[in-house]
Design a protein around this motif. Structure first.
Motif, mmCIF file in Angstrom:
data_model
loop_
_atom_site.group_PDB
_atom_site.id
_atom_site.type_symbol
_atom_site.label_atom_id
_atom_site.label_comp_id
_atom_site.label_asym_id
_atom_site.label_seq_id
_atom_site.Cartn_x
_atom_site.Cartn_y
_atom_site.Cartn_z
ATOM 1 N N LYS A 231 1.145 -1.143 0.454
ATOM 2 C CA LYS A 231 0.167 -0.196 0.727
ATOM 3 C C LYS A 231 0.949 1.318 -0.020
ATOM 4 C CE LYS A 231 -1.974 0.506 3.121
ATOM 5 N NZ LYS A 231 -3.552 1.121 4.307
ATOM 6 N N LYS A 232 2.069 1.267 0.507
ATOM 7 C CA LYS A 232 2.644 2.299 1.348
ATOM 8 C C LYS A 232 3.392 2.425 -0.284
ATOM 9 C CE LYS A 232 6.356 4.722 4.027
ATOM 10 N NZ LYS A 232 7.226 4.096 4.977
ATOM 11 N N GLU A 233 3.382 1.812 -0.672
ATOM 12 C CA GLU A 233 4.560 2.018 -2.375
ATOM 13 C C GLU A 233 3.724 2.182 -3.353
ATOM 14 O OE1 GLU A 233 5.107 -0.301 -0.454
ATOM 15 O OE2 GLU A 233 6.814 -1.064 -0.145
ATOM 16 N N LEU A 234 2.581 1.705 -3.756
ATOM 17 C CA LEU A 234 1.066 2.627 -4.787
ATOM 18 C C LEU A 234 0.943 3.646 -3.971
ATOM 19 C CD1 LEU A 234 -0.874 0.000 -6.159
ATOM 20 C CD2 LEU A 234 -1.378 2.315 -5.533
ATOM 21 N N LEU A 235 0.755 4.263 -3.034
ATOM 22 C CA LEU A 235 0.159 5.471 -3.031
ATOM 23 C C LEU A 235 1.303 6.586 -3.011
ATOM 24 C CD1 LEU A 235 -1.530 5.104 0.269
ATOM 25 C CD2 LEU A 235 -2.464 5.614 -1.535
ATOM 26 N N GLY A 236 2.870 6.232 -2.575
ATOM 27 C CA GLY A 236 3.878 6.588 -3.244
ATOM 28 C C GLY A 236 4.070 6.984 -4.293
ATOM 29 N N LEU A 237 3.922 5.578 -5.595
ATOM 30 C CA LEU A 237 4.170 5.908 -6.600
ATOM 31 C C LEU A 237 3.654 6.532 -7.788
ATOM 32 C CD1 LEU A 237 6.469 4.749 -8.576
ATOM 33 C CD2 LEU A 237 4.703 2.075 -8.918
ATOM 34 N N MET A 238 2.227 6.649 -6.764
ATOM 35 C CA MET A 238 0.976 7.314 -7.279
ATOM 36 C C MET A 238 1.282 8.850 -7.008
ATOM 37 S SD MET A 238 -3.003 5.972 -6.290
ATOM 38 C CE MET A 238 -3.083 7.321 -7.327
ATOM 39 N N ALA A 239 2.123 9.449 -6.650
ATOM 40 C CA ALA A 239 2.411 10.746 -6.697
ATOM 41 C C ALA A 239 3.787 10.872 -6.864
ATOM 42 C CB ALA A 239 3.204 10.859 -5.027
ATOM 43 N N GLU A 240 4.360 10.382 -7.824
ATOM 44 C CA GLU A 240 5.569 10.241 -8.568
ATOM 45 C C GLU A 240 5.186 9.995 -9.718
ATOM 46 O OE1 GLU A 240 8.564 7.569 -6.926
ATOM 47 O OE2 GLU A 240 8.828 8.678 -5.009
ATOM 48 N N ALA A 241 4.029 8.787 -10.179
ATOM 49 C CA ALA A 241 4.459 8.177 -11.515
ATOM 50 C C ALA A 241 3.920 9.599 -12.549
ATOM 51 C CB ALA A 241 3.818 7.793 -11.913
ATOM 52 N N LYS A 242 4.321 9.534 -13.455
ATOM 53 C CA LYS A 242 4.449 10.579 -15.003
ATOM 54 C C LYS A 242 3.695 9.664 -16.030
ATOM 55 C CE LYS A 242 6.471 14.220 -12.102
ATOM 56 N NZ LYS A 242 5.628 14.295 -11.858
ATOM 57 N N GLU A 243 4.256 9.047 -16.472
ATOM 58 C CA GLU A 243 3.695 8.157 -17.112
ATOM 59 C C GLU A 243 2.014 8.062 -17.548
ATOM 60 O OE1 GLU A 243 5.978 6.051 -16.066
ATOM 61 O OE2 GLU A 243 7.475 6.151 -16.758
ATOM 62 N N PRO A 244 1.377 7.948 -18.307
ATOM 63 C CA PRO A 244 -0.572 8.403 -18.739
ATOM 64 C C PRO A 244 -0.311 6.676 -17.790
ATOM 65 C CG PRO A 244 1.002 9.693 -19.966
ATOM 66 C CD PRO A 244 1.656 8.770 -19.560
ATOM 67 N N GLU A 245 -0.063 5.122 -18.770
ATOM 68 C CA GLU A 245 -0.209 4.079 -18.417
ATOM 69 C C GLU A 245 -0.228 3.750 -17.176
ATOM 70 O OE1 GLU A 245 0.673 4.764 -22.781
ATOM 71 O OE2 GLU A 245 1.745 5.729 -21.197
ATOM 72 N N LEU A 246 1.182 3.790 -16.023
ATOM 73 C CA LEU A 246 1.359 4.156 -15.020
ATOM 74 C C LEU A 246 0.317 4.239 -14.038
ATOM 75 C CD1 LEU A 246 3.226 1.727 -13.032
ATOM 76 C CD2 LEU A 246 4.574 3.843 -13.056
ATOM 77 N N ARG A 247 0.009 5.541 -14.748
ATOM 78 C CA ARG A 247 -0.786 6.319 -13.671
ATOM 79 C C ARG A 247 -1.774 5.482 -13.906
ATOM 80 N NH1 ARG A 247 -0.897 12.250 -14.399
ATOM 81 N NH2 ARG A 247 1.397 12.899 -13.015
ATOM 82 N N TRP A 248 -2.299 4.611 -15.005
ATOM 83 C CA TRP A 248 -3.969 4.491 -15.333
ATOM 84 C C TRP A 248 -4.369 3.036 -14.423
ATOM 85 C CZ3 TRP A 248 -8.480 4.498 -17.555
ATOM 86 C CH2 TRP A 248 -9.381 3.264 -17.866
ATOM 87 N N HIS A 249 -3.095 2.779 -14.288
ATOM 88 C CA HIS A 249 -2.872 1.262 -13.893
ATOM 89 C C HIS A 249 -2.605 0.947 -12.022
ATOM 90 C CE1 HIS A 249 -3.185 -1.398 -16.987
ATOM 91 N NE2 HIS A 249 -2.031 -0.899 -17.321
ATOM 92 N N LEU A 250 -2.609 2.015 -11.614
ATOM 93 C CA LEU A 250 -2.488 2.408 -9.866
ATOM 94 C C LEU A 250 -3.606 3.257 -9.523
ATOM 95 C CD1 LEU A 250 1.767 4.413 -9.701
ATOM 96 C CD2 LEU A 250 0.809 1.659 -9.179
ATOM 97 N N ALA A 251 -3.790 4.146 -10.471
ATOM 98 C CA ALA A 251 -4.947 4.918 -10.164
ATOM 99 C C ALA A 251 -6.469 3.324 -10.138
ATOM 100 C CB ALA A 251 -5.441 5.943 -10.946
ATOM 101 N N VAL A 252 -6.358 2.577 -10.605
ATOM 102 C CA VAL A 252 -7.084 1.004 -11.076
ATOM 103 C C VAL A 252 -7.131 0.595 -10.017
ATOM 104 C CG1 VAL A 252 -8.414 -0.238 -12.065
ATOM 105 C CG2 VAL A 252 -7.851 1.199 -13.798
#
Length: 112
Positions: free
Chosen positions: A46-67
């Protein structure tokens, strides 16, 4: 494969930080597919996912994290963070952002 051998799940998580954007996207995609069937596998990350959500720039990565984030039990502070990050995604005008995230509602951010 990972659904049947859950010991491989941490390898998918490691892929989120690959230097290769395609590997990051594929790892996030595979993680999201496994988490649909076995959402509890995400909890230790959970901590890693939330942290990466805040850092991610690629739309495709953001998409998967958001889901994936709605599949996690979040406390009040974590919900605020996730809501803030997701709101920033909606303001982003890059491909796969605003319209796609609005139409991908898979859960709510009000888990306890």
């Amino acid at each position: 494969m990972v659904s049947k051998n859950q010991a491989l799940f941490p390898e998918l998580i490691k892929g989120w930080w690959s230097e290769d954007p395609l590997v990051r996207m594929r790892a996030a995609d595979a993680t999201e597919k496994v988490a649909r069937k076995i959402p509890e596998l995400l909890r230790p990350y959970k901590k890693e996912l939330l942290g990466l959500m805040a850092e991610a720039k690629e739309p495709e990565l953001r998409w998967h994290l958001a889901v994936m984030v709605p599949r996690l039990p979040l406390n009040s502070k974590e919900r605020q963070l996730a809501t803030s990050v997701l709101s920033s995604y909606l303001e982003d005008r890059s491909p796969l952002s605003c319209q796609d995230l609005r139409s991908s509602r898979t859960g709510r951010l009000d888990h306890s």
